[in-house]
Structure formats: structure tokens, C-alpha cells
Design an enzyme around this catalytic site. Structure first.
Site, PDB file in Angstrom:
ATOM      1  N   GLU B 241      87.235  31.630  52.269  1.00 42.53           N
ATOM      2  CA  GLU B 241      87.143  30.671  53.365  1.00 42.53           C
ATOM      3  C   GLU B 241      87.793  31.201  54.633  1.00 42.53           C
ATOM      4  OE1 GLU B 241      87.725  29.538  50.066  1.00 42.53           O
ATOM      5  OE2 GLU B 241      85.574  29.200  50.285  1.00 42.53           O
ATOM      6  N   ASN B 325      82.511  33.408  46.714  1.00 48.02           N
ATOM      7  CA  ASN B 325      81.464  33.036  47.663  1.00 48.02           C
ATOM      8  C   ASN B 325      81.465  33.936  48.896  1.00 48.02           C
ATOM      9  OD1 ASN B 325      84.059  31.547  48.277  1.00 48.02           O
ATOM     10  ND2 ASN B 325      82.913  31.155  50.163  1.00 48.02           N
ATOM     11  N   ASP B 367      78.670  27.334  48.516  1.00 49.63           N
ATOM     12  CA  ASP B 367      79.992  27.779  48.044  1.00 49.63           C
ATOM     13  C   ASP B 367      80.049  27.844  46.526  1.00 49.63           C
ATOM     14  OD1 ASP B 367      83.305  26.518  47.716  1.00 49.63           O
ATOM     15  OD2 ASP B 367      82.750  28.527  48.369  1.00 49.63           O
TER      16      ASP B 367
END
Lengths: 192, 640, 321
Positions: B241, B325, B367
Site C-alpha cells: 500500500e 498485491n 487487492d
């Protein structure tokens, strides 16, 4: 058409116009080239209320972005663009603490928030010193306060265009920050 | 103009028009106001995806899976009563051969002793047991405790405090957790949040070496439990992220020096793809796919860490693990397959060379990290014995793959899935449902499973006695809206507004017993909250797991009947382990301390009035603060 | 800022159709206008003649009928002319919106921002997707499919020499096809009021031969090289440690933000600030120091840099060819 004299007619128009201009003028002003208080002005703001001896009078810096709709809207834009939403979401928090509640670790006044952004904080808030200009810092601080309902309703942002995940800032209920963790309560003129 | 002279009492035209307009406006406003109210957690009517695993065991009939007694665990060793690594063995079964605790006496389990770690954040670790000592790693500040099991009450022998950088808390996406340590060569190995791998002498508690492997200024953190294989400590980074460059690194067990590092993006030379690389599917074959499947240079901010589980097959000399991801979440900013994110790798542990790879989710839209555990089994499949790995994946499918080649033998849903409509076993690619594809400027609703997937990191367990896989997982769906993500190093790089809520049925957690050969659920238990703890299964045929509101439960491994439960001080997201103490008795240990991604609303005080908080999870967990509070205590249970 | 740009300087067939329509409308309108002028003049003269001859308005019924007939004819003619206008316009609009026949068109995504343009060229290989700002190159003779997106408010894409206008609407995808039939360098602009600096939201369009286009493309795909001389190195430090890195990206460096235009090859661009300023060192200095003096309201803030830092930064930016 009622039988009003021309003078009274134009007098009323003038009064309404003056009222409208007067009320909205300051709130909607766009000061593109103004110089907002910069680092030294807020750097000397003391965070701690505990001061040995007799506490010194509070040094407050007037935030020019308070009560200005354009500045708060710009703050909202910058808040998303610079990834503040990545840690604080839209006020609810995540990696970082929530900003829409009434718990302020490092103070809720505009100068406290500006100091937090510039200095960073030990448990994970990055320091944006030299990376955000003074004007933008005050804009961000004003927006952060509006998320918690500390700004007046009028200049706070209205409905989002994005997915509806919370009430807009204009309708966020006002909450008094805890006295022990904020320097000052918002002035009466800033309450809704 | 009104004719004032008229005596007819007919509504003047302009008044009538005004009245009509006002009336219509009120009607319009009234209609608009009744729709679209403030968001609240709700279970909407969601589509039923075709799921092979229908939960169906209301009568709690005890039954085995088809493979009971017929499935071999590669590299299985005799039960020694210890717990040397979170997955117990290299095949990641989390199965204990201890059988003192049985389905008959489990109802009598009681608390033997407890230990407060002093840290009140999400406790995801598995306690280790080596001989007569238990080792517990806490979330940030990553204290390592050694507890003396030979004395009553398990008092601490020593503690080691690595003092990681406090600023690392600012780049940890999902609470400041740590998934545990590993023991080998007389040392305890674990990672700190600020990217150090540390080796501590297991007896004295003195630091033997520490190696700095990453930089928080690039958004990197480390939360995974290392695996020690053939003199190498294998560790991976987190930060999908925050636009990291993901990698898996091998450190020398004795010195801590880096032996090799495999990146998960970029040219083949960085990914350690060479002449031995033979991916099974055509879609994974080609040169420098880690560059060509990204826009120029975007692989350098492409995420794909390795923060999950690693398994090892000594006979084949291969390690198996998955990557996370791709970054950012907004898929429009990274056209292409985005290799090698969400990919299962098989590598040679000596050199790190990739032997095969399978990208589970090309061009990830939701994700769906690929870091889940791969459980290695040798099982009968269509008349032959196949060497497979079984993995309950984030995207909602239980994958059964040949672990020598990477061929997918089966992929069946174990939850509600509408983001894809199946996996094409010819091409290996999932069949994407384009109606659920996020698009800039639009809100796409009711995507199932939500970003945490049908199952996230929480590890499942396998019992060769029952032939069943015990899967703790969740039932969540979400609405998303992509926004433009800006890469500013050290800050989040996501670009997605998310709001999650319970999936069909209204329950957010599920605990399944899955038969990997029959490819369906055998029994299933629903829970109110996501089941975010790991699973443990024993030779006494008892299954253990914990709920996020603090109930630690023991179930019958064959029927799913609840044998025993205890309410602990805080929600449970850790991994239960079982061991034989110096007194010869079997105990079960679990950490209780809610947090992690779903528990951040408690551990980090999230305000759920913003339903996008905690990357959308806060909306689905609004009631958690009513059910539990922060904690950080180890509990040990045993028979009286 | 030069206001070059004419819809009559056509370089593509849609533009030609529009130009033809424009001429048609102008000529017909002009002729009609002259006729009306003439008729008015005649009527005024006749009225004056009658008055000087002492006659009052002609009230004979035959005259009334004649005049009525004339008015009817004129009204009908006017309506017909208007119908012709509408049809001509509609037909032209339809014709230019038709997708151009193309096997493998060049597809470019245009994203409008307040107040600059972002172009993303698509390719079969994702690693060949090119993102640039404020400068659009297209190969001559090849149909280009332009996909129009907006990051904030409604803008409008207008290259007068090539095509008509098409809006960029947030949350919506519009498509148009353009094709340059001859090489040229033009200035295109935003054609829908989009805020304070709508007037200065322009971009440079360069139509060049396919070979030149391919060369330009390859050069633009290349990442920025690390600076070698010490001043440029210091300039790079200024870029990544100050405000620049919050909004701008340079491929091959730590800078990856999309808030403002990407700058990987800024030194090779003909203009700055979305076509408002010629790209010179002096202009760049003025722009960085205070963009609000040039484009008040633009999102880029003033940057108080010391002269040494500014010089170093400019030296670095000049290496980004």
C-alpha cells in the site's frame, strides 16, 4: 407592480446587494498571491500547557485560512492529493489516528496542526518540512479542523462528489476538544 | 396582470403556475431525500455466487474426508512435542501429533497460566516452544520474551528489546503486528517493524546478529515470520500500500549476511529468473515480464512484497511462497498483468533461482494478495498420487496445484465470489467479471469477496487423520471507487475508496472443514466477526481457533461440534499452538489481543463514522468496540 | 502567448469539412445579409419617395396582398435557409464523428486537469505506454483515436486545425478520431470554461512523419538519467527534498506524483505552464518562483528558493531533455 417610489425601490436593491456582498465577501475571497504566516511564526507555539513557574501567556498565531471557504476547499484537495487520506482516511483514521473525533494528541488549534505537519511526530507522522508551503499548511490545518467540526458551517466543504462514506464537513457535529489536549477552545465566532 | 374589476373567483394564472411548481419541487425533493441516507453497516441482498462448498452439516455427523489416512505429508517428522516455527512443519500443516487432549476430555480444558506481554496492539504471532522454553514475539516494539515452561506459571526468563524505530508505525498498513519467530541452530530469528532481521541466542537472550534489510522511507516494513531452510533465514517485506519494491531475501543463519535476494518486479536478473525457470502456463512465460507487464518504470513502485507464509519440500529442494498485491490499488494506473504480483513462486532455497511461477491474479483489481499458506501434500488424485500444494486463496478459490510444475489441478470457491466466475484450467487465468472491475469516476458496488478476500493471511491447518483442511476465513463484500494515486515515497500509494460490509447471510466470519480431494466443504461454522485467527488441529482430532470477540474454541475435527470455549481478555487474531511441557502434559497456547486490519477500530481507535477508514474495514467492524477491547496476553490451557 | 490557430488552416479531413461548413455558412449568411440590407434600403427609399410625393401609406388591397405575399416568400426563404444551415451542420457533425477506418489506430488517452493536459499513449506492451504533459505528437497520415477523460471539471479538447471540439467530462469517457494529413506545429486549447485559468490552458500539437514520431516516442519513453555535474546533482536534491516532489514525477527518480504535469523531458518541451510561456530559462525561473503572478489561481504555489538552489534546480531541469 406595487406603487413604490423609485427611490425606495433602488434603495432596497442596494441594501440587499450590500448585505450579500458584505456577508459573503470575506468567506469567498481567493487570495492567490497572499503571504501567510510562515515557519518562525508558528514554530514558537508551545505545545505543552505544563510550564514550571507561572505559565506564560499563550502565543497564538492568527490563521488566515480560518473561515475562508476557498482555503478550506484547497485544504481538502491537498489532503487527498498528498496521501493524507492514505493514513487518516477521510477523518476516520487507519495507519494514522482519526482526525474527525475530539481527541487531539498534539493539539487542535491551527498552529498546532501546522506544527504537526511540519515537524512530524514520533509515532509515525512524517515531517513535511520544506515540502509544503506556508499557505498550503494553513489551508490543510483549516480543513483538518473542519473534519472535526471545528470550523464554521458556512465555509466548510459541502457534499463530496466521491462515494458517500461519511457526512460532509458542513454537517459534522461540533465537538469540543478535550481541554487538556488543546491549547484553546475555538473562539465563539468559529462555532456553528 | 390581474383584472381587478373581475368578479370571477378563478385562480389567477401566475398564482396557479407558482403553486404547481412549488408542489412539484416538494415532490422531487421529498423523493430525493428518502434515498441515499448516511451509510451504515448493512447486509445488502447480494448475489449468490455458485459455490462448490455449500456448508451443510446441521446434524453434526462425524465424518472424514475422502483422503483420511491416505494423504502423506512430505518431510513429516516424528512428533517431539515442540513448536519450532509458526507452521509447525515445512509442509505448513499446523498439525500436532500430540493426542492427550481428545474430543472426550477437551470439555475439561482449563486455564493453566497466563502472561501479559505489556503491548496492547494486534497479537498475530504463534508462540514457539523449544524444549522447556516458550518464545513470544509482540507487535511493535517487537519484544521477544522467553518463558520458562519448567516452572509453574511460565515466568519470563529474559526479554530482548530490539528498539525499532518508532516512525515505522507510520508506514504499517494494517496495525503494527508481527506474525512470530522461528527457531533453528540454537537461535531465535524474527523481524522488526523497521525492517531488521534479528538473531537472538535462544538460551541467553543475547543478540547474535541483526541485519537492516529495508527502509521505512520507501514505505517498507516487515511483519512476517521467517522460515529457516538449510542454513538460510528466509524473510520478505511488506508495503504493497506504499509503493515498495517487494522481495524475498535469504540471510545466512550464522552471520546474517545476505545470501541472495529475489525481487518481485523488474528484469529477470532481479527476479532471479534464469535457465531453470519453467512456468507451466504460457501466460507466465516470456522474457523480462516483470518489466513489460508494467507501464515504464512502474514496477519500481509496484508492491508485491512477501509478507506471508513459506513452505519447503526437502525432497524437491524447493520453497513455495506467494507475493502480495501490486501497487497502487487503482488498476487503471498500471495496465498490464503486473508480474510478479499475486504470484506463487517455487524457488531453489540455496540460490533463490525461480523454478516455476504461477500468477494467481494477473492485473489484480481488488487487492487480492497471493501470500497465503501453501500446504504441501502427497495425495491420491484421479487414480495417481500427486505431489501437490493446497492453498485457500484470497480470491476465494482453494487451489490444488502440482508442486513440481505449477499446474493447477483444481480451483474451487469456498465463499461467495462474483469478482471472477472461475479459473480457466487451460490457461491458468481467472475469468474476470468485468462488471465488478473498478473504473475511475464510478462507484462499483457489491464486489465479493472484499479486499481481505475470502481468506487473508490467517493460516489454515490440515489433519492427515481426517483428511480435512480447516480454514478460518471471512464473508465480506465491498463497494469501491478508484481515485488517482500519487507516489510520494514514504506515504500511502493506494488510490481507492473502499467500503466493506458483511456478505450474503450477514455473518462476517466462517470456519470451514474442506475436503481437498472431494473439493467441497464437509462442515462449516459461521461466526459474527471475521475469523482472523489461525487454526490448529491435533492428533486428538481437536481443532482450535479464536474469534475476534475473544472466544477461544475447541471443535471436533470430524463433526465441527463445539467441545469447549473460553472467553479471553481480548479478541483473538493470533495462531494457536500446542506442545508437551516438561511436566509431560499437553497444553494449548494462544495470544489474545485484538487488532490487525479488521481490529484496528479497537487497537488504533478508528472512528467508524467515516466508512472508508482502515481501507474500508471500519465500516464492516463498527460493533467490534462493543464486543472487545485492546489486549496483549498469552493464555495457556491444559487438562486438569 | 501566441494566438495562432485557425480553423481555416486545415490539416485533416474533419477540419476541412468544418472549414467548408464555415465558409458555406459565412457566404450564405453574407449573401442573405446583403440581400436584406438591399431590401431594407429599397424599402426605406420607397417610403421616402412616397412621402416626398405627398402620398400616405398605400392602403390599396392589392398592395396589401402583394406585401403579404412578399413577407410570406421572405419568411419561407428564411426558414429554408435555416433548415439548410441546420442540416449542413448536422451532416458535417455526423461526418466528422465517424470513426476513421483503421487497422491499428494510435490510441491516446487525454486527461484534462485544472489547468493542464496529460496524454497517455497506449501500446500493445504496457511498458511502452507513454505519459507526457502539455505536448501532443501525432504521426501524419495515421488515424488517432483520442479518449477524453477529466480529472476534475468539464474541459474541452480543441485542435482547430484538425477537428472540432469535444468535451472532457468527469466520470465519463468520450472518444474522437483525428488524423493529420500534413505535418505542422499548432497550438491547441481548452474550449470549455473550467475555472480561473481556462484561458491559459493550451497545449502544443506536433504532427510529424511516422519516422520522426517513432524517434520522438522512443526518446520520451526513456527514463531520466542521473545528473553528472555537481550543480545538477544539487538541483536534483532540491527537487526531491523540497516542494517539487509532492506534485511532480520524473521517470527514473524517486519523484512519482501525478498532481502536476510530469517533467521527465521538460527541457525538450516548446512551452511551459500549459502553453502559456515559451520554454526558456528565464521563464522557468519566473514560473517556479511565483506561478501566481503568471497564472493566478493555478495550483502550483510560490517557491522561495535561494538563488543558489534555483540555479542548481534549473541546471538539473535542463538535463531533462
Amino acid at each position: 407592480m406595487s406603487a413604490m417610489s423609485a427611490g425606495r425601490y433602488w434603495g432596497r436593491i442596494a441594501a440587499v446587494a450590500a448585505l450579500a456582498l458584505g456577508l459573503a465577501c470575506k468567506r469567498e475571497e481567493r487570495r492567490f498571491n497572499a503571504t501567510y504566516p510562515s515557519a518562525p511564526a508558528y514554530a514558537s507555539v508551545t505545545l505543552d500547557t505544563l510550564q514550571p513557574g507561572v505559565p506564560s501567556p499563550e502565543l497564538t498565531v492568527k490563521s488566515p485560512a480560518e473561515g475562508n471557504a476557498y482555503d478550506i476547499a484547497q485544504g481538502k484537495l491537498l489532503f487527498a492529493q498528498w496521501n493524507c487520506t492514505g493514513c487518516h482516511s477521510h477523518g476516520g483514521g487507519g495507519m494514522g489516528p482519526p482526525l474527525m473525533d475530539n481527541e487531539w494528541i498534539y493539539g487542535s488549534s491551527p498552529e498546532n496542526i501546522v506544527a504537526t505537519i511540519v515537524e512530524g511526530r514520533p509515532n509515525g507522522m512524517p515531517s513535511f518540512r520544506n515540502r509544503i508551503t506556508a499557505n498550503q499548511l494553513w489551508q490543510l490545518a483549516a480543513y483538518v479542523r473542519s473534519m472535526a467540526g471545528l470550523e464554521a458551517k458556512g465555509p466548510s466543504p459541502g457534499r463530496n462528489d466521491e462515494m458517500q462514506y461519511k457526512v460532509d464537513e458542513q454537517r459534522t457535529p461540533f465537538r469540543t476538544p478535550r481541554a487538556s489536549s488543546s491549547k484553546t477552545l475555538p473562539a465563539k465566532s468559529q462555532r456553528p | 396582470m390581474i383584472d381587478r374589476g373581475a368578479t370571477r373567483h378563478i385562480w389567477p394564472t401566475h398564482v396557479a403556475v407558482q403553486a404547481a411548481v412549488t408542489f412539484l419541487t416538494l415532490v422531487a425533493v421529498g423523493t430525493a431525500c428518502t434515498g441515499g441516507s448516511e451509510d451504515s453497516a448493512n447486509a445488502k441482498t447480494l448475489p449468490r455466487a455458485a459455490s462448490r462448498g455449500t456448508a451443510g452439516n446441521d446434524t453434526l455427523v462425524a465424518r472424514n474426508g475422502i483422503g483420511a489416512g491416505k494423504i502423506t505429508i512430505p518431510g513429516a517428522e516424528a512428533e517431539d512435542g515442540q513448536w519450532l516455527r509458526p507452521a509447525k512443519d515445512y509442509a505448513s500443516t499446523r498439525f500436532s501429533g500430540l493426542d492427550q487432549i481428545t474430543t472426550a476430555n477437551a470439555p475439561q480444558l482449563k486455564l493453566a497460566w497466563s502472561f501479559s506481554t505489556g503491548v496492547l496492539r494486534g497479537q498475530e504471532a504463534a508462540p514457539l516452544v523449544v524444549g522447556g522454553t516458550m518464545y513470544v514475539v509482540t507487535p511493535y516494539p517487537n519484544i521477544l520474551y522467553a518463558l520458562d515452561l519448567s516452572k509453574p506459571g511460565g515466568p519470563a526468563k529474559w526479554k530482548y528489546e530490539p528498539q525499532p524505530l518508532a516512525a515505522a508505525q507510520g508506514v504499517a498498513c494494517c496495525d503494527v503486528v508481527n506474525r512470530g519467530a522461528a527457531f533453528a541452530d540454537g537461535k531465535i530469528f524474527y523481524n522488526t517493524l523497521d525492517n531488521q532481521t534479528i538473531a537472538v541466542d535462544a538460551t541467553t537472550g543475547k543478540e547474535v546478529w541483526r541485519t537492516q534489510l529495508g527502509d521505512i522511507n520507501h514505505g517498507e516494513t516487515m511483519t512476517m515470520a521467517p522460515l529457516v531452510v538449510k542454513g538460510k533465514v528466509l524473510v520478505g517485506n511488506s508495503g504493497g500500500e506504499l509503493g515498495i519494491r517487494g522481495w524475498l531475501t535469504a540471510l545466512d543463519v550464522k552471520t546474517g549476511k545476505v545470501a541472495w535476494r529475489a525481487y518481485h518486479g523488474g528484469p529477470d536478473s532481479l527476479v532471479l529468473i534464469g535457465p531453470r525457470f519453467k512456468p507451466f502456463y504460457e501466460t507466465d512465460q516470456g522474457k523480462d515480464l516483470g518489466v513489460t507487464t508494467w507501464p515504464p518504470d512502474k514496477w519500481k513502485q509496484g508492491g508485491a512484497g512477501a509478507w506471508g507464509w513459506i513452505s519447503y519440500d526437502a525432497a524437491l529442494n524447493l520453497i513455495y511462497y506467494g507475493t502480495a498485491n501490486p501497487g497502487p490499488w487503482n488498476p487503471e494506473q498500471r495496465p498490464g498483468d503486473n508480474k510478479w504480483s499475486s504470484t506463487t513462486f517455487a524457488r531453489d532455497p540455496d540460490t533463490g533461482e525461480a523454478v516455476w511461477a504461477y500468477q494467481v491474479t494477473p492485473h489484480d483489481l481488488h487487492d487480492y494478495d497471493g501470500i497465503n499458506e501453501s500446504i504441501l501434500l502427497d495425495l491420491p488424485w484421479k487414480g495417481q498420487t500427486r505431489r501437490v500444494l493446497v492453498r485457500p486463496e484470497r480470491d476465494g478459490y482453494v487451489y490444488v496445484q502440482d508442486r513440481t510444475t505449477g499446474e493447477v489441478l483444481a480451483a474451487d470457491t469456498f465463499g461467495v465470489v462474483n469478482s471472477t466466475s472461475g479459473v480457466n484450467l487451460q490457461t491458468g487465468r481467472p475469468v474476470v467479471n468485468h462488471e465488478k472491475e473498478p473504473q475511475m469516476g464510478k462507484v462499483v458496488r457489491e464486489i465479493c469477496p472484499a479486499s481481505p478476500g475470502t481468506k487473508d493471511w490467517q493460516p489454515s491447518a490440515f489433519s492427515p487423520r481426517t483428511g480435512l483442511l480447516y480454514i478460518p476465513h471471512q464473508n465480506l463484500c465491498m463497494d469501491v471507487e478508484p481515485v488517482e494515486a500519487n507516489y510520494i515515497a514514504g506515504t500511502p500509494y493506494v488510490g481507492m475508496n473502499v467500503k466493506m460490509y458483511a456478505g450474503p447471510g450477514g455473518h462476517r466470519g466462517v470456519f470451514d472443514a474442506w475436503d481437498p480431494i472431494a473439493r467441497r466443504k464437509v462442515w462449516s461454522v459461521t461466526e459474527d466477526f471475521p475469523v482472523w485467527s489461525g487454526a490448529l488441529v491435533t492428533a486428538g482430532d481437536v481443532v482450535f481457533y479464536g474469534t475476534m470477540d475473544g472466544w477461544f474454541k475447541a471443535l471436533d475435527a470430524r463433526s465441527g461440534a463445539l467441545l469447549w470455549k473460553a472467553k479471553l481478555g481480548s479478541g483473538i487474531i493470533g495462531q494457536p499452538v500446542t506442545y508437551r511441557a516438561p511436566d509431560g502434559k499437553q497444553y494449548v497456547a494462544i495470544l489474545a489481543g485484538v487488532g490487525g486490519w479488521p481490529g484496528a477500530i479497537v487497537s488504533a481507535g478508528i472512528d467508524a463514522r467515516d466508512s472508508s477508514a482502515a481501507l474500508g474495514f471500519a465500516n464492516a467492524m463498527r460493533d467490534l468496540p462493543n464486543a472487545t477491547t485492546k489486549g496483549g496476553t498469552l493464555y495457556v490451557f491444559g487438562l486438569p | 502567448m501566441t494566438w495562432a490557430g485557425s480553423i481555416f488552416d486545415t490539416a485533416g479531413s474533419p477540419a476541412e469539412r468544418i472549414a467548408r461548413l464555415a465558409w458555406f455558412l459565412i457566404i450564405v449568411s453574407a449573401v442573405t445579409y446583403l440581400l436584406v440590407l438591399a431590401a431594407t434600403g429599397i424599402a426605406m427609399r420607397r417610403a421616402r419617395v412616397r412621402r416626398t410625393q405627398g402620398e400616405l401609406a398605400d392602403t390599396r388591397p392589392e398592395t396589401g396582398k402583394r406585401l403579404t405575399r412578399n413577407v410570406a416568400i421572405a419568411t419561407t426563404l428564411t426558414t429554408l435557409i435555416l433548415l439548410v444551415y441546420v442540416s449542413a451542420t448536422a451532416l458535417t457533425g455526423k461526418a466528422i464523428a465517424w470513426p476513421l477506418n483503421a487497422q491499428q489506430p494510435l490510441t491516446i488517452e487525454v486527461t484534462g486537469h485544472q489547468w493542464w493536459w496529460q496524454f497517455r499513449y497506449r501500446d500493445s506492451l504496457p511498458s511502452n505506454w507513454l505519459t507526457t504533459s502539455n505536448e501532443l505528437h501525432i504521426p501524419v497520415g495515421r488515424p488517432v483515436r483520442v479518449i477524453l477523460l477529466s480529472n476534475d471539471v468539464i474541459h474541452s479538447f480543441w485542435i482547430p486545425e484538425l477537428h472540432g471540439k469535444q468535451d472532457l467530462i468527469p466520470g465519463h469517457r468520450n472518444t474522437m478520431w483525428i488524423k493529420a494529413d500534413r505535418p505542422g506545429v499548432w497550438k491547441a486549447r481548452c474550449a470549455e470554461f473550467c475555472g480561473h485559468q481556462h484561458a491559459k490552458m493550451a497545449f502544443d500539437v506536433v504532427a510529424e512523419s511516422p519516422a520522426q514520431f517513432a524517434q520522438w516516442y522512443v526518446r520520451q519513453l526513456a527514463s531520466a538519467l542521473p545528473p553528472t555535474d555537481s550543480s545538477a546533482k544539487h538541483g536534483y536534491d532540491v527537487f526531491v527534498q523540497r516542494t517539487c516532489i509532492m506534485c511532480h514525477s520524473i521517470n527514473g527518480t524517486e519523484a512519482g506524483s501525478n498532481v502536476g504535469p510530469e517533467l521527465t523531458h521538460i527541457a525538450s518541451r516548446p512551452s511551459l505552464a500549459a502553453g502559456s510561456l515559451p520554454n526558456t530559462r528565464v521563464n522557468l525561473t519566473r514560473w517556479i518562483l511565483n506561478p501566481q503572478l503568471i497564472k493566478p489561481g493555478v495550483r502550483m504555489p510560490p517557491n522561495a528558493l535561494s538563488p543558489a538552489d534555483m540555479t542548481a534546480l534549473l541546471d538539473y531541469l535542463e538535463t531533462l531533455k
